[in-house]
Write a protein that holds these residues in place. Structure first.
Motif, PDB file in Angstrom:
ATOM      1  N   ILE A   1      -9.895 -18.877  27.294  1.00 50.51           N
ATOM      2  CA  ILE A   1      -8.976 -18.154  28.176  1.00 50.51           C
ATOM      3  C   ILE A   1      -9.786 -17.227  29.069  1.00 50.51           C
ATOM      4  N   ARG A   2      -9.755 -17.487  30.380  1.00 47.30           N
ATOM      5  CA  ARG A   2     -10.411 -16.543  31.313  1.00 47.30           C
ATOM      6  C   ARG A   2      -9.369 -15.530  31.737  1.00 47.30           C
ATOM      7  N   GLY A   3      -9.626 -14.264  31.484  1.00 44.94           N
ATOM      8  CA  GLY A   3      -8.638 -13.230  31.808  1.00 44.94           C
ATOM      9  C   GLY A   3      -8.393 -13.148  33.311  1.00 44.94           C
ATOM     10  N   VAL A   4      -7.142 -12.927  33.689  1.00 49.47           N
ATOM     11  CA  VAL A   4      -6.804 -12.767  35.117  1.00 49.47           C
ATOM     12  C   VAL A   4      -6.194 -11.367  35.298  1.00 49.47           C
ATOM     13  N   ASP A   5      -6.208 -10.878  36.550  1.00 49.73           N
ATOM     14  CA  ASP A   5      -5.690  -9.526  36.814  1.00 49.73           C
ATOM     15  C   ASP A   5      -4.182  -9.514  36.953  1.00 49.73           C
TER      16      ASP A   5
ATOM     17  N   THR B   1     -13.361 -11.959  24.249  1.00 47.73           N
ATOM     18  CA  THR B   1     -14.304 -12.057  23.131  1.00 47.73           C
ATOM     19  C   THR B   1     -14.189 -13.440  22.478  1.00 47.73           C
ATOM     20  N   GLN B   2     -14.907 -13.645  21.388  1.00 51.71           N
ATOM     21  CA  GLN B   2     -14.836 -14.885  20.627  1.00 51.71           C
ATOM     22  C   GLN B   2     -14.119 -14.594  19.314  1.00 51.71           C
ATOM     23  N   VAL B   3     -13.105 -15.397  18.957  1.00 48.45           N
ATOM     24  CA  VAL B   3     -12.363 -15.174  17.706  1.00 48.45           C
ATOM     25  C   VAL B   3     -12.370 -16.471  16.912  1.00 48.45           C
ATOM     26  N   TYR B   4     -12.816 -16.409  15.660  1.00 45.63           N
ATOM     27  CA  TYR B   4     -12.735 -17.574  14.779  1.00 45.63           C
ATOM     28  C   TYR B   4     -11.598 -17.324  13.788  1.00 45.63           C
TER      29      TYR B   4
ATOM     30  N   ASP C   1      -2.603 -11.143   9.144  1.00 46.44           N
ATOM     31  CA  ASP C   1      -3.967 -10.610   9.250  1.00 46.44           C
ATOM     32  C   ASP C   1      -4.782 -11.288  10.354  1.00 46.44           C
ATOM     33  N   GLN C   2      -4.537 -12.573  10.610  1.00 44.39           N
ATOM     34  CA  GLN C   2      -5.324 -13.275  11.632  1.00 44.39           C
ATOM     35  C   GLN C   2      -4.927 -12.827  13.046  1.00 44.39           C
ATOM     36  N   HIS C   3      -3.652 -12.478  13.225  1.00 39.04           N
ATOM     37  CA  HIS C   3      -3.231 -11.920  14.516  1.00 39.04           C
ATOM     38  C   HIS C   3      -3.989 -10.600  14.739  1.00 39.04           C
ATOM     39  N   ILE C   4      -3.969  -9.772  13.671  1.00 38.00           N
ATOM     40  CA  ILE C   4      -4.565  -8.436  13.778  1.00 38.00           C
ATOM     41  C   ILE C   4      -6.082  -8.531  13.986  1.00 38.00           C
ATOM     42  N   LYS C   5      -6.698  -9.466  13.249  1.00 40.69           N
ATOM     43  CA  LYS C   5      -8.142  -9.693  13.422  1.00 40.69           C
ATOM     44  C   LYS C   5      -8.458 -10.012  14.899  1.00 40.69           C
ATOM     45  N   GLY C   6      -7.595 -10.848  15.487  1.00 37.71           N
ATOM     46  CA  GLY C   6      -7.794 -11.243  16.895  1.00 37.71           C
ATOM     47  C   GLY C   6      -7.646 -10.055  17.831  1.00 37.71           C
ATOM     48  N   PHE C   7      -6.610  -9.241  17.621  1.00 37.33           N
ATOM     49  CA  PHE C   7      -6.392  -8.094  18.511  1.00 37.33           C
ATOM     50  C   PHE C   7      -7.531  -7.076  18.384  1.00 37.33           C
ATOM     51  N   ILE C   8      -8.014  -6.895  17.144  1.00 40.33           N
ATOM     52  CA  ILE C   8      -9.134  -5.951  16.952  1.00 40.33           C
ATOM     53  C   ILE C   8     -10.374  -6.479  17.679  1.00 40.33           C
ATOM     54  N   ALA C   9     -10.618  -7.785  17.541  1.00 37.18           N
ATOM     55  CA  ALA C   9     -11.778  -8.373  18.228  1.00 37.18           C
ATOM     56  C   ALA C   9     -11.653  -8.183  19.746  1.00 37.18           C
ATOM     57  N   LEU C  10     -10.416  -8.196  20.243  1.00 36.90           N
ATOM     58  CA  LEU C  10     -10.199  -8.017  21.689  1.00 36.90           C
ATOM     59  C   LEU C  10     -10.250  -6.531  22.098  1.00 36.90           C
ATOM     60  N   GLY C  11     -10.568  -5.672  21.135  1.00 39.11           N
ATOM     61  CA  GLY C  11     -10.805  -4.265  21.476  1.00 39.11           C
ATOM     62  C   GLY C  11      -9.643  -3.337  21.179  1.00 39.11           C
ATOM     63  N   ALA C  12      -8.595  -3.816  20.485  1.00 43.01           N
ATOM     64  CA  ALA C  12      -7.462  -2.931  20.181  1.00 43.01           C
ATOM     65  C   ALA C  12      -7.727  -2.167  18.892  1.00 43.01           C
TER      66      ALA C  12
ATOM     67  N   THR D   1     -13.703 -13.365  29.291  1.00 41.06           N
ATOM     68  CA  THR D   1     -13.277 -14.647  28.705  1.00 41.06           C
ATOM     69  C   THR D   1     -13.135 -14.543  27.190  1.00 41.06           C
ATOM     70  N   THR D   2     -12.080 -15.185  26.664  1.00 39.35           N
ATOM     71  CA  THR D   2     -11.862 -15.230  25.210  1.00 39.35           C
ATOM     72  C   THR D   2     -11.951 -16.677  24.745  1.00 39.35           C
ATOM     73  N   ILE D   3     -12.587 -16.874  23.619  1.00 48.49           N
ATOM     74  CA  ILE D   3     -12.633 -18.223  23.031  1.00 48.49           C
ATOM     75  C   ILE D   3     -12.021 -18.141  21.633  1.00 48.49           C
ATOM     76  N   ILE D   4     -10.996 -18.962  21.395  1.00 47.19           N
ATOM     77  CA  ILE D   4     -10.385 -19.014  20.053  1.00 47.19           C
ATOM     78  C   ILE D   4     -10.901 -20.276  19.376  1.00 47.19           C
ATOM     79  N   GLU D   5     -11.567 -20.102  18.229  1.00 44.93           N
ATOM     80  CA  GLU D   5     -12.059 -21.259  17.482  1.00 44.93           C
ATOM     81  C   GLU D   5     -11.192 -21.492  16.257  1.00 44.93           C
ATOM     82  N   ASN D   6     -11.093 -22.745  15.835  1.00 51.17           N
ATOM     83  CA  ASN D   6     -10.216 -23.148  14.731  1.00 51.17           C
ATOM     84  C   ASN D   6      -8.754 -22.839  15.085  1.00 51.17           C
ATOM     85  N   ALA D   7      -8.433 -23.106  16.340  1.00 45.19           N
ATOM     86  CA  ALA D   7      -7.084 -22.836  16.851  1.00 45.19           C
ATOM     87  C   ALA D   7      -6.103 -23.903  16.353  1.00 45.19           C
ATOM     88  N   ALA D   8      -4.813 -23.527  16.299  1.00 45.76           N
ATOM     89  CA  ALA D   8      -3.760 -24.503  15.964  1.00 45.76           C
ATOM     90  C   ALA D   8      -3.548 -25.423  17.162  1.00 45.76           C
TER      91      ALA D   8
END
Ligand code: EPU
Length: 430
Positions: free
Chosen positions: A218-222, A157-160, A125-136, A182-189
């Motif tokens: 993470i700053r997105g690159v092309d 985006t920002q993902v906790y 679920d946390q993977h999916i939560k992250g992908f949804i937050a990123l617009g998927a 840019t994406t920020i992952i909080e409470n990361a492993a």
């Protein structure tokens, strides 16, 4: 059927070289999906989980050139297929990294739900939560996960993370590498292999900061180009051999390690009366006296790793006194205890807690590996037990340990892998 036959009781002496980290390799290989160019990856462990991931990449259209036993060139420039089949995906848990790789590169992915060791519910679920937050947009149906973006690209985006998850941290990092913004992952492993994957991605042109802390930016690159990368040594393989010396006795120099990654294991072994001496890229492990009890709680890094819990329990079975072990990561990681009892271990399990009463000796018996680390722990116990231990279902162990039999034979263990036709009596197998 193949099995390990161990005549226990030999102390171990000599040197063991550690292979590349399984849990870094199974993430770095799918991460090549993000790269337009050839990635040369060195220090890849020769284990069946790696073979499975390479098969998935080939099925998707990657060009793979095996340079030598531990090095491959992977070129995903021409990959266009974004669907990974059920047959391969179900065999291995880490196949979920294919989602992050495909979604990050193409903005869409269709992937069968992952398999892997069974220690209770293993949600994503946390993977999916992250992908949804990123617009998927995500659909889970008929055993498949379908992920899609409207624009063909994820949005930073920002993902906790609600739980500290290695897999979700890495997967979101993969998706975010080529996202817009840019994406920020909080409470990361913070596991060493999370850092290794980030280092790999950065060396291919990504822009990731903070891996190894609980906030990753993470700053997105092309575009990501190709390059060279060498995978870090396997913390858990090294820890497993450290416990083998602790249980069986002797003195072994464990080489090609990063001692810092082993500190959580070293600290417990010292507490148990085992000598561990850190060198630059090696640890010398020596056991001369009796083992002492220790209480252990598994936790995300830098805590004591859950993937070392069964192996340390193998040692505690032979320690003086009563040890309390608390599994802090997985719901059900004591399925191996029933097998240990066949060797004479005295362990009581209540939920996530195991109480281990040390016994004078373990005695060999036929046992079955029920998952990867449990199987490795059975080898550790078998090396210390008196008499003959036969371990079957060793395919679990071969998923994650390169040349285990050869490495142990080189330090004096009496262990062999034998193949017996199915149904042949166990006596004949010896
Ligand atoms: N979790 C969730 N939701 C998620 C993901 C995880 O609730 O979306 C929970 C899990 O149920 C578990 C905890 O979070 O209770 C930690 O799970 P994590 O996601 O960190 O585990 P993983 O990424 O699936 C990796 C290793 C495992 C290792 C764990 C914990 C790989 C391929 N696997 O699994 O390794 O036990 O991290 O360190 O990297 C092994 O090598 O034998 C092995 C099982």
């Amino acid at each position: 059927m193949t099995k390990y036959i161990i005549h226990g009781g030999n102390p171990l002496h000599g040197e063991i070289a550690i292979s590349g980290a399984k849990n870094a390799a199974v993430a770095i290989l799918p991460a090549t999906l993000l790269v337009d160019g050839i990635c040369r990856i060195e220090n890849i462990p020769q284990i069946s989980d790696v073979t499975r991931i390479l098969e998935i990449l080939e099925e998707l259209g990657a060009k793979i050139h095996v340079v030598n036993r531990h090095t491959v060139d992977i070129d995903c420039s021409h990959v266009r297929n974004t669907r990974a089949s059920y047959e391969i995906m179900r065999q291995i848990r880490a196949s979920y990294y294919v989602i992050g790789g495909l979604l990050g590169r193409f903005g869409s992915a269709e992937v069968a739900m992952p398999g892997g060791c069974d220690f209770g519910v293993r949600p994503i679920d946390q993977h999916i939560k992250g992908f949804i937050a990123l617009g998927a947009k995500i659909d889970v149906e008929g055993g498949f996960i379908r992920a899609e973006t409207a624009s063909g690209r994820l949005e930073g985006t920002q993902v906790y993370l609600d739980v500290v998850s290695v897999g979700a941290t890495i997967n979101i990092m993969l998706g975010a590498c080529r996202a817009r913004g840019t994406t920020i992952i909080e409470n990361a492993a913070k596991e060493p292999h999370v850092v290794d994957v980030a280092n790999f991605l950065n060396s291919m042109g990504a822009d990731i900061m903070g891996a190894g802390t609980d906030v990753i930016k993470i700053r997105g690159v092309d575009y990501m180009k190709g390059g060279f990368y060498s995978i870090i040594p396997d913390q858990i393989e090294a820890g497993t051999y450290m416990t083998a010396v602790a249980a069986a006795g002797g003195e072994v120099l464990i080489q090609n390690v990063i001692p810092k990654h082993l500190e959580c294991i070293t600290a417990k072994l010292l507490e148990m009366g085992v000598d561990v001496e850190e060198r630059d890229d090696a640890v010398l492990v020596r056991r001369t006296g009796p083992l002492r009890k220790a209480n252990i709680k598994t936790m995300p890094y830098p805590g004591f790793p859950t993937d070392m819990q069964p192996q340390i329990v193998a040692c505690l079975c032979l320690a003086e006194g009563t040890s309390v072990v608390t599994e802090g990561v997985w719901d059900n990681r004591y399925r191996y205890v029933a097998e240990f009892k066949r060797l004479g271990a005295n362990i009581r399990v209540d939920g996530k807690i195991a109480v281990v009463e040390g016994v004078e000796r373990l005695t060999g018996a036929p046992i079955r590996a029920c998952d990867l680390r449990a199987g490795a722990a059975m080898v550790v116990a078998g090396l210390a037990a008196e008499g003959l231990t036969e371990i079957d279902s060793i395919y679990h162990i071969e998923r994650g340990y390169e040349s285990l039999v050869e490495k142990l034979q080189n330090v004096g263990a009496d262990i062999q892998m034998v193949t017996v036709p199915d149904g042949v009596d166990k006596q004949q197998a010896g």
